[in-house]
Design a protein around this motif. Structure first.
Motif, PDB file in Angstrom:
ATOM      1  N   VAL A 330       9.803-150.655 -18.658  1.00  0.00           N
ATOM      2  CA  VAL A 330       9.043-150.803 -19.895  1.00  0.00           C
ATOM      3  C   VAL A 330       9.519-152.057 -20.626  1.00  0.00           C
ATOM      4  O   VAL A 330      10.719-152.280 -20.822  1.00  0.00           O
ATOM      5  N   GLY A 331       8.566-152.906 -21.021  1.00  0.00           N
ATOM      6  CA  GLY A 331       8.893-154.104 -21.777  1.00  0.00           C
ATOM      7  C   GLY A 331       9.506-155.229 -20.971  1.00  0.00           C
ATOM      8  O   GLY A 331       9.951-156.227 -21.534  1.00  0.00           O
ATOM      9  N   LYS A 332       9.503-155.109 -19.645  1.00  0.00           N
ATOM     10  CA  LYS A 332      10.018-156.190 -18.805  1.00  0.00           C
ATOM     11  C   LYS A 332       8.913-157.221 -18.574  1.00  0.00           C
ATOM     12  O   LYS A 332       7.723-156.926 -18.666  1.00  0.00           O
ATOM     13  N   SER A 333       9.316-158.433 -18.221  1.00  0.00           N
ATOM     14  CA  SER A 333       8.348-159.511 -18.012  1.00  0.00           C
ATOM     15  C   SER A 333       7.633-159.360 -16.675  1.00  0.00           C
ATOM     16  O   SER A 333       8.132-158.695 -15.746  1.00  0.00           O
ATOM     17  N   ALA A 334       6.469-159.995 -16.562  1.00  0.00           N
ATOM     18  CA  ALA A 334       5.725-159.980 -15.297  1.00  0.00           C
ATOM     19  C   ALA A 334       6.552-160.607 -14.183  1.00  0.00           C
ATOM     20  O   ALA A 334       6.557-160.118 -13.039  1.00  0.00           O
ATOM     21  N   LYS A 335       7.251-161.680 -14.500  1.00  0.00           N
ATOM     22  CA  LYS A 335       8.079-162.346 -13.501  1.00  0.00           C
ATOM     23  C   LYS A 335       9.155-161.406 -12.973  1.00  0.00           C
ATOM     24  O   LYS A 335       9.369-161.310 -11.753  1.00  0.00           O
ATOM     25  N   TYR A 336       9.822-160.702 -13.851  1.00  0.00           N
ATOM     26  CA  TYR A 336      10.873-159.768 -13.439  1.00  0.00           C
ATOM     27  C   TYR A 336      10.314-158.660 -12.559  1.00  0.00           C
ATOM     28  O   TYR A 336      10.899-158.310 -11.524  1.00  0.00           O
ATOM     29  N   ILE A 337       9.184-158.081 -12.963  1.00  0.00           N
ATOM     30  CA  ILE A 337       8.592-156.978 -12.202  1.00  0.00           C
ATOM     31  C   ILE A 337       8.205-157.442 -10.802  1.00  0.00           C
ATOM     32  O   ILE A 337       8.466-156.758  -9.804  1.00  0.00           O
ATOM     33  N   LEU A 338       7.579-158.610 -10.702  1.00  0.00           N
ATOM     34  CA  LEU A 338       7.176-159.132  -9.395  1.00  0.00           C
ATOM     35  C   LEU A 338       8.385-159.415  -8.508  1.00  0.00           C
ATOM     36  O   LEU A 338       8.337-159.200  -7.290  1.00  0.00           O
ATOM     37  N   GLU A 339       9.463-159.882  -9.105  1.00  0.00           N
ATOM     38  CA  GLU A 339      10.669-160.157  -8.318  1.00  0.00           C
ATOM     39  C   GLU A 339      11.195-158.892  -7.646  1.00  0.00           C
ATOM     40  O   GLU A 339      11.746-158.941  -6.538  1.00  0.00           O
ATOM     41  N   GLN A 340      10.996-157.741  -8.284  1.00  0.00           N
ATOM     42  CA  GLN A 340      11.512-156.489  -7.728  1.00  0.00           C
ATOM     43  C   GLN A 340      10.741-156.037  -6.495  1.00  0.00           C
ATOM     44  O   GLN A 340      11.210-155.167  -5.749  1.00  0.00           O
ATOM     45  N   VAL A 341       9.558-156.606  -6.292  1.00  0.00           N
ATOM     46  CA  VAL A 341       8.798-156.295  -5.067  1.00  0.00           C
ATOM     47  C   VAL A 341       8.738-157.519  -4.152  1.00  0.00           C
ATOM     48  O   VAL A 341       7.882-157.605  -3.273  1.00  0.00           O
ATOM     49  N   GLY A 342       9.638-158.459  -4.385  1.00  0.00           N
ATOM     50  CA  GLY A 342       9.776-159.585  -3.472  1.00  0.00           C
ATOM     51  C   GLY A 342       8.826-160.739  -3.681  1.00  0.00           C
ATOM     52  O   GLY A 342       8.682-161.592  -2.803  1.00  0.00           O
ATOM     53  N   VAL A 343       8.170-160.801  -4.845  1.00  0.00           N
ATOM     54  CA  VAL A 343       7.244-161.894  -5.132  1.00  0.00           C
ATOM     55  C   VAL A 343       7.885-162.830  -6.154  1.00  0.00           C
ATOM     56  O   VAL A 343       8.241-162.412  -7.263  1.00  0.00           O
ATOM     57  N   GLN A 344       8.030-164.068  -5.785  1.00  0.00           N
ATOM     58  CA  GLN A 344       8.644-165.062  -6.664  1.00  0.00           C
ATOM     59  C   GLN A 344       7.548-165.888  -7.358  1.00  0.00           C
ATOM     60  O   GLN A 344       6.681-166.447  -6.691  1.00  0.00           O
ATOM     61  N   VAL A 345       7.616-165.926  -8.674  1.00  0.00           N
ATOM     62  CA  VAL A 345       6.634-166.697  -9.444  1.00  0.00           C
ATOM     63  C   VAL A 345       7.364-167.489 -10.521  1.00  0.00           C
ATOM     64  O   VAL A 345       8.543-167.250 -10.805  1.00  0.00           O
ATOM     65  N   GLY A 346       6.642-168.416 -11.152  1.00  0.00           N
ATOM     66  CA  GLY A 346       7.224-169.219 -12.218  1.00  0.00           C
ATOM     67  C   GLY A 346       7.133-168.537 -13.563  1.00  0.00           C
ATOM     68  O   GLY A 346       6.512-167.471 -13.721  1.00  0.00           O
ATOM     69  N   ASP A 347       7.740-169.163 -14.572  1.00  0.00           N
ATOM     70  CA  ASP A 347       7.729-168.610 -15.926  1.00  0.00           C
ATOM     71  C   ASP A 347       6.336-168.638 -16.555  1.00  0.00           C
ATOM     72  O   ASP A 347       6.123-168.012 -17.595  1.00  0.00           O
ATOM     73  N   ASP A 348       5.410-169.375 -15.944  1.00  0.00           N
ATOM     74  CA  ASP A 348       4.060-169.444 -16.496  1.00  0.00           C
ATOM     75  C   ASP A 348       3.262-168.178 -16.234  1.00  0.00           C
ATOM     76  O   ASP A 348       2.207-167.974 -16.839  1.00  0.00           O
ATOM     77  N   VAL A 349       3.740-167.314 -15.356  1.00  0.00           N
ATOM     78  CA  VAL A 349       3.050-166.044 -15.080  1.00  0.00           C
ATOM     79  C   VAL A 349       3.410-165.047 -16.171  1.00  0.00           C
ATOM     80  O   VAL A 349       4.584-164.704 -16.362  1.00  0.00           O
ATOM     81  N   LYS A 350       2.397-164.581 -16.902  1.00  0.00           N
ATOM     82  CA  LYS A 350       2.624-163.713 -18.050  1.00  0.00           C
ATOM     83  C   LYS A 350       2.168-162.274 -17.834  1.00  0.00           C
ATOM     84  O   LYS A 350       2.595-161.373 -18.560  1.00  0.00           O
ATOM     85  N   ALA A 351       1.272-162.070 -16.868  1.00  0.00           N
ATOM     86  CA  ALA A 351       0.741-160.725 -16.631  1.00  0.00           C
ATOM     87  C   ALA A 351       0.392-160.569 -15.158  1.00  0.00           C
ATOM     88  O   ALA A 351       0.137-161.546 -14.457  1.00  0.00           O
ATOM     89  N   ILE A 352       0.374-159.315 -14.695  1.00  0.00           N
ATOM     90  CA  ILE A 352       0.027-158.976 -13.318  1.00  0.00           C
ATOM     91  C   ILE A 352      -1.303-158.224 -13.352  1.00  0.00           C
ATOM     92  O   ILE A 352      -1.437-157.217 -14.062  1.00  0.00           O
ATOM     93  N   ILE A 353      -2.288-158.701 -12.630  1.00  0.00           N
ATOM     94  CA  ILE A 353      -3.591-158.043 -12.611  1.00  0.00           C
ATOM     95  C   ILE A 353      -3.936-157.617 -11.188  1.00  0.00           C
ATOM     96  O   ILE A 353      -3.447-158.180 -10.210  1.00  0.00           O
ATOM     97  N   MET A 354      -4.774-156.611 -11.097  1.00  0.00           N
ATOM     98  CA  MET A 354      -5.293-156.140  -9.809  1.00  0.00           C
ATOM     99  C   MET A 354      -6.551-155.314 -10.068  1.00  0.00           C
ATOM    100  O   MET A 354      -6.732-154.753 -11.151  1.00  0.00           O
ATOM    101  N   GLN A 355      -7.423-155.241  -9.070  1.00  0.00           N
ATOM    102  CA  GLN A 355      -8.627-154.436  -9.196  1.00  0.00           C
ATOM    103  C   GLN A 355      -8.338-153.038  -8.661  1.00  0.00           C
ATOM    104  O   GLN A 355      -7.769-152.881  -7.571  1.00  0.00           O
ATOM    105  N   THR A 356      -8.732-152.030  -9.434  1.00  0.00           N
ATOM    106  CA  THR A 356      -8.453-150.635  -9.079  1.00  0.00           C
ATOM    107  C   THR A 356      -9.649-149.753  -9.424  1.00  0.00           C
ATOM    108  O   THR A 356     -10.514-150.151 -10.204  1.00  0.00           O
ATOM    109  N   PRO A 357      -9.689-148.528  -8.888  1.00  0.00           N
ATOM    110  CA  PRO A 357     -10.672-147.550  -9.367  1.00  0.00           C
ATOM    111  C   PRO A 357     -10.217-146.925 -10.682  1.00  0.00           C
ATOM    112  O   PRO A 357      -9.062-147.107 -11.113  1.00  0.00           O
ATOM    113  N   GLU A 358     -11.100-146.173 -11.313  1.00  0.00           N
ATOM    114  CA  GLU A 358     -10.807-145.583 -12.620  1.00  0.00           C
ATOM    115  C   GLU A 358      -9.581-144.677 -12.604  1.00  0.00           C
ATOM    116  O   GLU A 358      -8.791-144.676 -13.554  1.00  0.00           O
ATOM    117  N   TYR A 359      -9.422-143.889 -11.554  1.00  0.00           N
ATOM    118  CA  TYR A 359      -8.369-142.874 -11.573  1.00  0.00           C
ATOM    119  C   TYR A 359      -7.048-143.367 -10.990  1.00  0.00           C
ATOM    120  O   TYR A 359      -6.172-142.567 -10.673  1.00  0.00           O
TER     121      TYR A 359
END
Length: 471
Positions: A330-359
């Motif tokens: 909770v309250g962690k940055s997008a960069k930090y969260i992505l790093e935990q699943v092995g994705v390296q991004v720059g500081d310019d990444v502010k949010a993580i988006i994806m397409q999902t169904p309603e549920y």
């Protein structure tokens, strides 16, 4: 040698805070240390004694004390220290946005001007309806917005003539106690009765329960999750509950898609999505979806398309029960969260988006982290219906981007949220780039809405028979 001025300011404030703990320099006659007491009973009794003295103060006095709180928070060294310490202690949010929020609470929380008088006169005399204090208020503050909530509650509650006992979240103990001490010193310099704003040295569930049960506490205000709100509403006392939200964003084909893309990302990433008003899921008309996603990515969003990676993010961010976020994210940055699943991004990444169904869990669970699911729908009416479902009846906040006044009106009427932002980022709803005052205690469950001084006061009628009608 390069010296970080903000670090020096923080060290100075910390030293001054510890000096203030010494009994020889700041101990009150009743045993407190700048408003901080060892036991909840001592804190409540001191606040009750202070409130009795406060009844003899004038409205001019109240205004001066409120201004003293504003001034001490807005002192640049204090503001910087509170904002930085809040991030470091709670490990949530980011410094720059904490600065904005703390400054906002100090400048745009209403004071005594909120307490307007009603008058009725006629042949039978004059009747006044005025706002009067409850007495001692017990206020529970969250780990997500610890200093912001203490600032706005202190201003509003003291403006209404009350004293306040704070029960901070234990994970925000140090910064909360530091702020209470700052406020007490400022109030003392302004000539206020001692102990109008108090707390305990060791915040805990046990102390919170003791506060709620104390007979001298006349009103309870809880800013936090559904559990604590339910508890205060079951207390048998007058209670204000500022609970959870899961704000949906609806975007239709008539919207300014370029602006919508930027506004949504700006709102979603504000303080790493900690505010309960922040965008939590996007529902977009299919014909506008691709261009919206393009503009969200243009403004700092990183799109995850791999289903396996999305599943790994779910396991990382959502508890096994599928109903709550994993607290450590909770309250962690997008960069930090992505790093935990092995994705390296720059500081310019502010949010993580994806397409999902309603549920999908990301749609249904209020995450309070910059993960933003996007759901496609065939038309705006379907979008509005879905938004109502995923908001879960919290009546907290919703956002819509559209140029269709009829559809904006339809969604506003049907979703019945306390805050409804049209064509802007969510934080416009609390006065950041939007009109109106601010608060960090937004009472959807109990109906007060955006709380202010009058929310913490009783309406009283004073009647004079047979006089003062001069018409």
């Amino acid at each position: 040698m390069n010296i970080d001025e903000r670090l020096v300011a923080g060290i100075v404030n910390a030293v001054l805070s510890r000096m203030g703990d010494g009994a020889d320099s700041s101990a009150d006659a009743d045993g407190g240390s700048c408003g901080v007491f060892e036991s909840m009973d001592e804190a409540v009794e001191a606040a009750a004694a202070a409130q009795k003295k406060y009844l003899n103060c004038t409205m001019h006095d109240r205004a001066a004390y409120v201004q003293a709180i504003r001034d001490v928070v807005l002192d640049q060294e204090n503001l910087s220290y509170l904002s930085r310490q809040s991030v470091e202690e709670t490990e949530m949010g980011n410094y720059e946005h904490k600065l904005i929020k703390n400054r906002l609470a100090a400048t745009k929380t209403p004071g005594i001007e909120d307490l307007t008088t009603e008058a009725m006169s006629g042949d039978d005399g004059l009747t006044l309806v005025e706002y009067s204090p409850f007495g001692v208020i017990g206020a529970i503050t969250p780990t997500t917005n610890p200093t912001e909530t203490i600032i706005c509650n202190s201003i509003g509650m003291l403006a209404a003539g009350n004293s306040v006992v704070f029960s901070p979240h234990p994970r925000a103990k140090n910064v909360s106690l530091h702020l209470v001490r700052l406020i007490n010193r400022a109030l003392a310099e302004a000539g206020a009765p001692a102990n109008l704003v108090v707390t305990v040295s060791k915040p805990s569930i046990e102390n919170t329960n003791a506060m709620m049960a104390h007979p001298l506490v006349r009103m309870l205000v809880a800013t936090g999750g559904p559990g604590i709100v339910k508890t205060v509403l079951s207390s048998g006392k007058k209670a204000i509950g500022a609970g959870a939200g899961n704000p949906p964003v609806v975007v239709d084909e008539t919207a300014n898609i370029e602006k919508a893309g930027k506004d949504i990302i700006d709102g979603c990433c504000f303080d790493n999505n900690l505010p309960c008003i922040a965008e939590k899921e996007v529902i977009v008309v299919d014909s506008a979806a691709d261009y919206l996603i393009f503009n969200m990515k243009k403004n700092g969003a990183y799109e995850v398309k791999d289903p396996e990676l999305i599943d790994r993010l779910v396991k990382l961010a959502v508890q096994e029960n599928g109903k709550s976020p994993v607290t450590s994210f909770v309250g962690k940055s997008a960069k930090y969260i992505l790093e935990q699943v092995g994705v390296q991004v720059g500081d310019d990444v502010k949010a993580i988006i994806m397409q999902t169904p309603e549920y999908h869990p990301f749609v249904q669970v209020e995450l309070m982290m910059p993960i933003l699911p996007i759901v496609r729908v065939p038309d705006v009416d379907a979008a509005i219906e879905m938004a109502i479902r995923v908001e879960h009846g919290n009546r907290h906040t919703a956002i819509m981007h559209s140029r269709n006044v009829d559809k904006l009106t339809k969604m506003a009427k049907l979703i019945q949220t306390t805050i409804f932002v049209k064509n802007g980022p969510s934080y416009a709803g609390i006065g950041v780039g939007g009109e109106g005052y601010t608060t960090f205690t937004i009472a959807g469950p109990t109906g007060e809405g955006l709380t202010s001084a009058k929310s913490f006061a009783r309406r009283r009628r004073c009647v004079l028979v047979g006089g003062l009608d001069v018409r």
